[in-house]
Design an enzyme around this catalytic site. Structure first.
Site, PDB file in Angstrom:
ATOM      1  CD  GLU A   1      -2.740   1.270   2.269  1.00 29.44           C
ATOM      2  OE1 GLU A   1      -2.853   0.346   3.202  1.00 29.44           O
ATOM      3  OE2 GLU A   1      -3.853   2.037   2.031  1.00 29.44           O
TER       4      GLU A   1
ATOM      5  CB  CYS B   1      -7.719   2.975   3.855  1.00 30.25           C
ATOM      6  SG  CYS B   1      -8.201   2.011   5.056  1.00 30.25           S
TER       7      CYS B   1
ATOM      8  CG  ASN C   1      -8.947  -2.225   1.920  1.00 30.14           C
ATOM      9  OD1 ASN C   1      -8.370  -3.399   2.059  1.00 30.14           O
ATOM     10  ND2 ASN C   1      -8.879  -1.390   3.037  1.00 30.14           N
ATOM     11  CD  GLU C   2      -9.736  -2.748   7.119  1.00 28.38           C
ATOM     12  OE1 GLU C   2      -9.912  -1.478   7.196  1.00 28.38           O
ATOM     13  OE2 GLU C   2      -8.873  -3.365   7.474  1.00 28.38           O
TER      14      GLU C   2
HETATM   15  O1  AHR Z   1      -2.695  -1.441   6.837  1.00 31.31           O
HETATM   16  C1  AHR Z   1      -2.983  -0.089   7.129  1.00 31.31           C
HETATM   17  C2  AHR Z   1      -4.313  -0.037   6.993  1.00 31.31           C
HETATM   18  O2  AHR Z   1      -5.118  -0.915   7.800  1.00 31.31           O
HETATM   19  C3  AHR Z   1      -4.935  -0.523   5.480  1.00 31.31           C
HETATM   20  O3  AHR Z   1      -4.843   0.573   4.697  1.00 31.31           O
HETATM   21  C4  AHR Z   1      -6.340  -0.912   5.989  1.00 31.31           C
HETATM   22  O4  AHR Z   1      -6.939  -1.713   5.161  1.00 31.31           O
HETATM   23  C5  AHR Z   1      -6.525  -1.341   7.402  1.00 31.31           C
HETATM   24  O5  AHR Z   1      -7.284  -0.766   7.901  1.00 31.31           O
END
Ligand code: AHR
Length: 653
Positions: free
Chosen positions: A50, A245, A376-377
């Protein structure tokens, strides 16, 4: 000795005695070597990239000039005026009339009055790292407006010493790319690049760039060779990109859009990095995405290091930790089309619209992408609704692509418990689970997957890291205790390799001068890289992955932090044992391998051990690193003492 000290000493002696007696009874490990179980995914252990902590700009992407296109909202960020003490030498302005590129319209005008050298200097990403005897390639779009000044390019060290200087003259009156080469006479981690006009005149500049000649595979405008080498050395099975994120953005207009990251770099519009403003306690106002490392480069990187590409795309939801903005379901088509087009960009023949763009960038062959992440999440019904539409469209056209779906940010909260049954109902392929927790969570949850449904979706343990303090605490350390907790947990992932198909630590990189999130797998500054104990755990799993799980029975002494898994490498016939002793005392273990005759004395043993609080650093990068030796055992039953606080890999022939 005072009374308090005496009491403390007695207490520690008691604790030590208790620990020794806990481990006095030897642990037993029995492995049925002739009964291989589930096949492991050869690409099980991978990496999560990332653009956080200056991971791309200021990290992997080797560009040394920050704000090279003058597109930061504060257009002079990263640049300072350079004028001599002989008075006001000229004027600087940021203009956008008749730009050299419509996608990046702003440029710098330097007007020199001719009395004294006048111009700007760039600080790089918290200092430029230059090495003596290396070659640095400067390039810029330049337009001569008036006069015939000499443009001097100068590298200065952090102490102000001139490291090298070259001159450019005779500028065309239309935008033209000029290049020059610099050879610094010294190594410096805080160098600056100065661009000054000597003589009266006016010159426009844009896309001002400085790259080390030596990049990964020596590609011009490429990636930092030392950082990619650290990835290549892991032999990762897959590479997930570009986040995190960052994919979601704080609002939808600031989300990551892969189509804006391909083609000529000057056509890739700048975007604020989501981590620029995320943590008030770690502000990084100079954090933007140039996309010099874009989707083509990610695919190319995967190919270079033998990792399967796993891109993650925005699914019509902005980060739910920020605005949580939603794209209405009836307007999701653009997002879904982006996903369909990405598959064509990666895999389509050069005769297709998007395949042609890949071919034009120098890669006519497909990248052979097999997986795609949808969101993503994300969490909640909003995600399930959007995933359903994505899955329908993607599976209709590309049934062979495995989709990775989200289960929220936690491994066991209500959001997680809501997602799983829904995704199971939808016959999701792979569910991405995330976990940032303290070491004890990892030590205590090694059996998490023993009871998972074998017929449901597979698991991608896509983001995890043990936190020595608490999640997002700036005090989190990449220490051995955390690394051992992860190693212990990974025995559980490996034993359950039929359900857990992939796993990756997160985040990957951190620039020590500009990080927002810790712990991280690999730390860098402008010149150096060091690998953490956590990195070595990941690497040891990857290099010793085996093809099939072997049934293993572990009888640790009560209360011991002792973990193990076993696999078999089909080609070499080796039995690979991974053993974690998380206690402060050595553990004597009786190992019994059934279904095997004898073991040659030259079996390999690799050990990562030390004090739980030990960390690596730029000054001591190998403090905690794997040590190899030969294991002398004569038969399939033997005793071995595993050091305190250790992770051991045994490869038995
Ligand atoms: O790894 C850091 C962050 O943690 C990532 O961007 C996100 O997916 C998670 O909340």
């Amino acid at each position: 000795m005072n009374k308090v000290k005496l009491i403390r000493l007695a207490a520690s002696a008691l604790l030590l005695a208790a620990a020794i007696s806990a481990n006095a009874q030897p642990a037993k490990i029995s492995v049925a070597v002739d009964q291989p179980g589930a096949k492991l995914n050869p690409a099980m252990w991978g990496i999560f990239f990332e653009d956080i902590n200056f991971g791309a700009d200021g990290g992997l992407y080797a560009e040394m000039v920050k704000n090279r296109d003058l597109e930061f909202p504060e257009p002079m960020m990263g640049w300072i005026k350079m004028t001599s003490n002989r008075g006001n030498g000229g004027e600087l302005s940021i203009l956008s009339e008749q730009p050299c590129n419509a996608a990046n319209p702003h440029y710098l005008r330097i007007l020199s009055k001719g009395g004294a050298p006048f111009g700007v200097s760039n600080e790089g990403f918290r200092g430029m790292g230059v090495s003596k005897d290396e070659t640095y390639d400067f390039s810029a779009q330049i337009r001569g407006i008036s006069g015939s000044p000499v443009l001097r390019l100068q590298l200065y060290g952090g102490d102000g010493a001139l490291l090298d200087s070259v001159a450019l003259t005779n500028f065309s009156s239309s935008w033209t790319k000029y290049t020059a080469v610099l050879h610094p006479k010294d190594t410096d981690s805080r160098a600056r690049l100065a661009i000054v006009l000597d003589g009266k005149g006016v010159v426009d500049l844009d896309m001002i760039s400085l790259f080390p000649r030596h990049t990964w595979k020596n590609r011009p405008g490429g990636l930092r060779a030392d950082m990619v080498q650290a990835l290549a050395d892991m032999h990762p099975g897959f590479l997930r990109f570009p986040g995190g994120c960052i994919v979601e953005g704080p609002v939808l207009s600031l989300r990551y859009q892969w189509k804006k990251t391909i083609g000529p770099v000057e056509d890739r519009p700048l975007l604020i990095n989501r981590w620029n403003t995320e943590f008030a306690h770690r502000p990084t106002p100079d954090y933007y995405q140039s996309f010099g490392l874009g989707f083509f480069e990610y695919f190319q990187l995967c190919e270079d290091i033998g990792a399967q590409p796993l891109p993650i795309l925005n699914c019509g939801m902005a980060c739910q930790f920020n605005s949580g903005e939603l794209c209405p379901l009836d307007q999701l088509d653009t997002y879904i089309q982006d996903a369909l087009d990405l598959i064509e960009f990666a895999n389509g023949p050069a005769s297709t619209t998007w395949g042609a763009k890949r071919a034009a960038m120098g890669h006519p062959e497909p990248f052979n992408m097999k997986m795609l992440g949808v969101g993503n999440e994300q969490w909640g019904q909003q995600y399930i609704d959007r995933y359903t539409l994505f899955a329908k469209a993607l599976k209709e056209k590309y049934p062979e692509i495995q989709l990775v779906s989200a289960a929220g940010p936690s491994p066991d909260d209500d959001r997680f418990k809501f997602a799983w049954p829904k995704l199971r109902e939808l016959h999701a392929d792979i569910v991405d689970e995330h976990c940032y927790a303290n070491p004890s969570w990892f030590f205590e949850n090694t059996h998490r997957y023993d009871t998972y449904d074998r017929n449901g979706p597979k698991v991608f343990f896509g983001e995890y890291a043990a936190q020595s303090d608490y999640t997002v605490s700036v005090k989190n350390r990449n220490n051995l205790e955390c690394a051992l907790a992860e190693a212990a947990y990974m025995t559980g992932l490996e034993r359950n390799g039929d359900v857990v198909r992939m796993a990756s630590y997160a985040p990957l990189f951190a620039n020590s001068e500009a990080w927002q999130w810790t712990p991280d797998l690999i730390w860098v500054d402008s010149l150096n890289v060091y690998r953490t104990p956590n990195y070595y755990v990941q690497q040891l799993y990857s290099l010793n992955h085996g093809d099939a799980v072997l049934p293993l029975k572990l009888d640790p002494p009560p209360g011991a932090k002792f973990y193990a898994s076993a696999t078999r490498n089909e080609a070499s016939g080796e039995i690979i044992l991974k053993i974690v002793n998380g206690d402060n005392t050595p553990a004597v273990v009786q190992l019994n391998l059934t279904g095997i005759g004898k073991i040659p004395p030259d079996s390999k043993m690799t050990v990562l051990a030390g004090d739980p609080s030990d960390e690596n650093s730029f000054a001591d990068p190998q403090k905690i690193s794997p040590k190899e030796s030969v294991l002398n055992v004569s038969g399939p039953s033997f005793q071995h003492e595993f050091p305190a606080n250790s992770f051991t890999v045994l490869r038995l022939q």
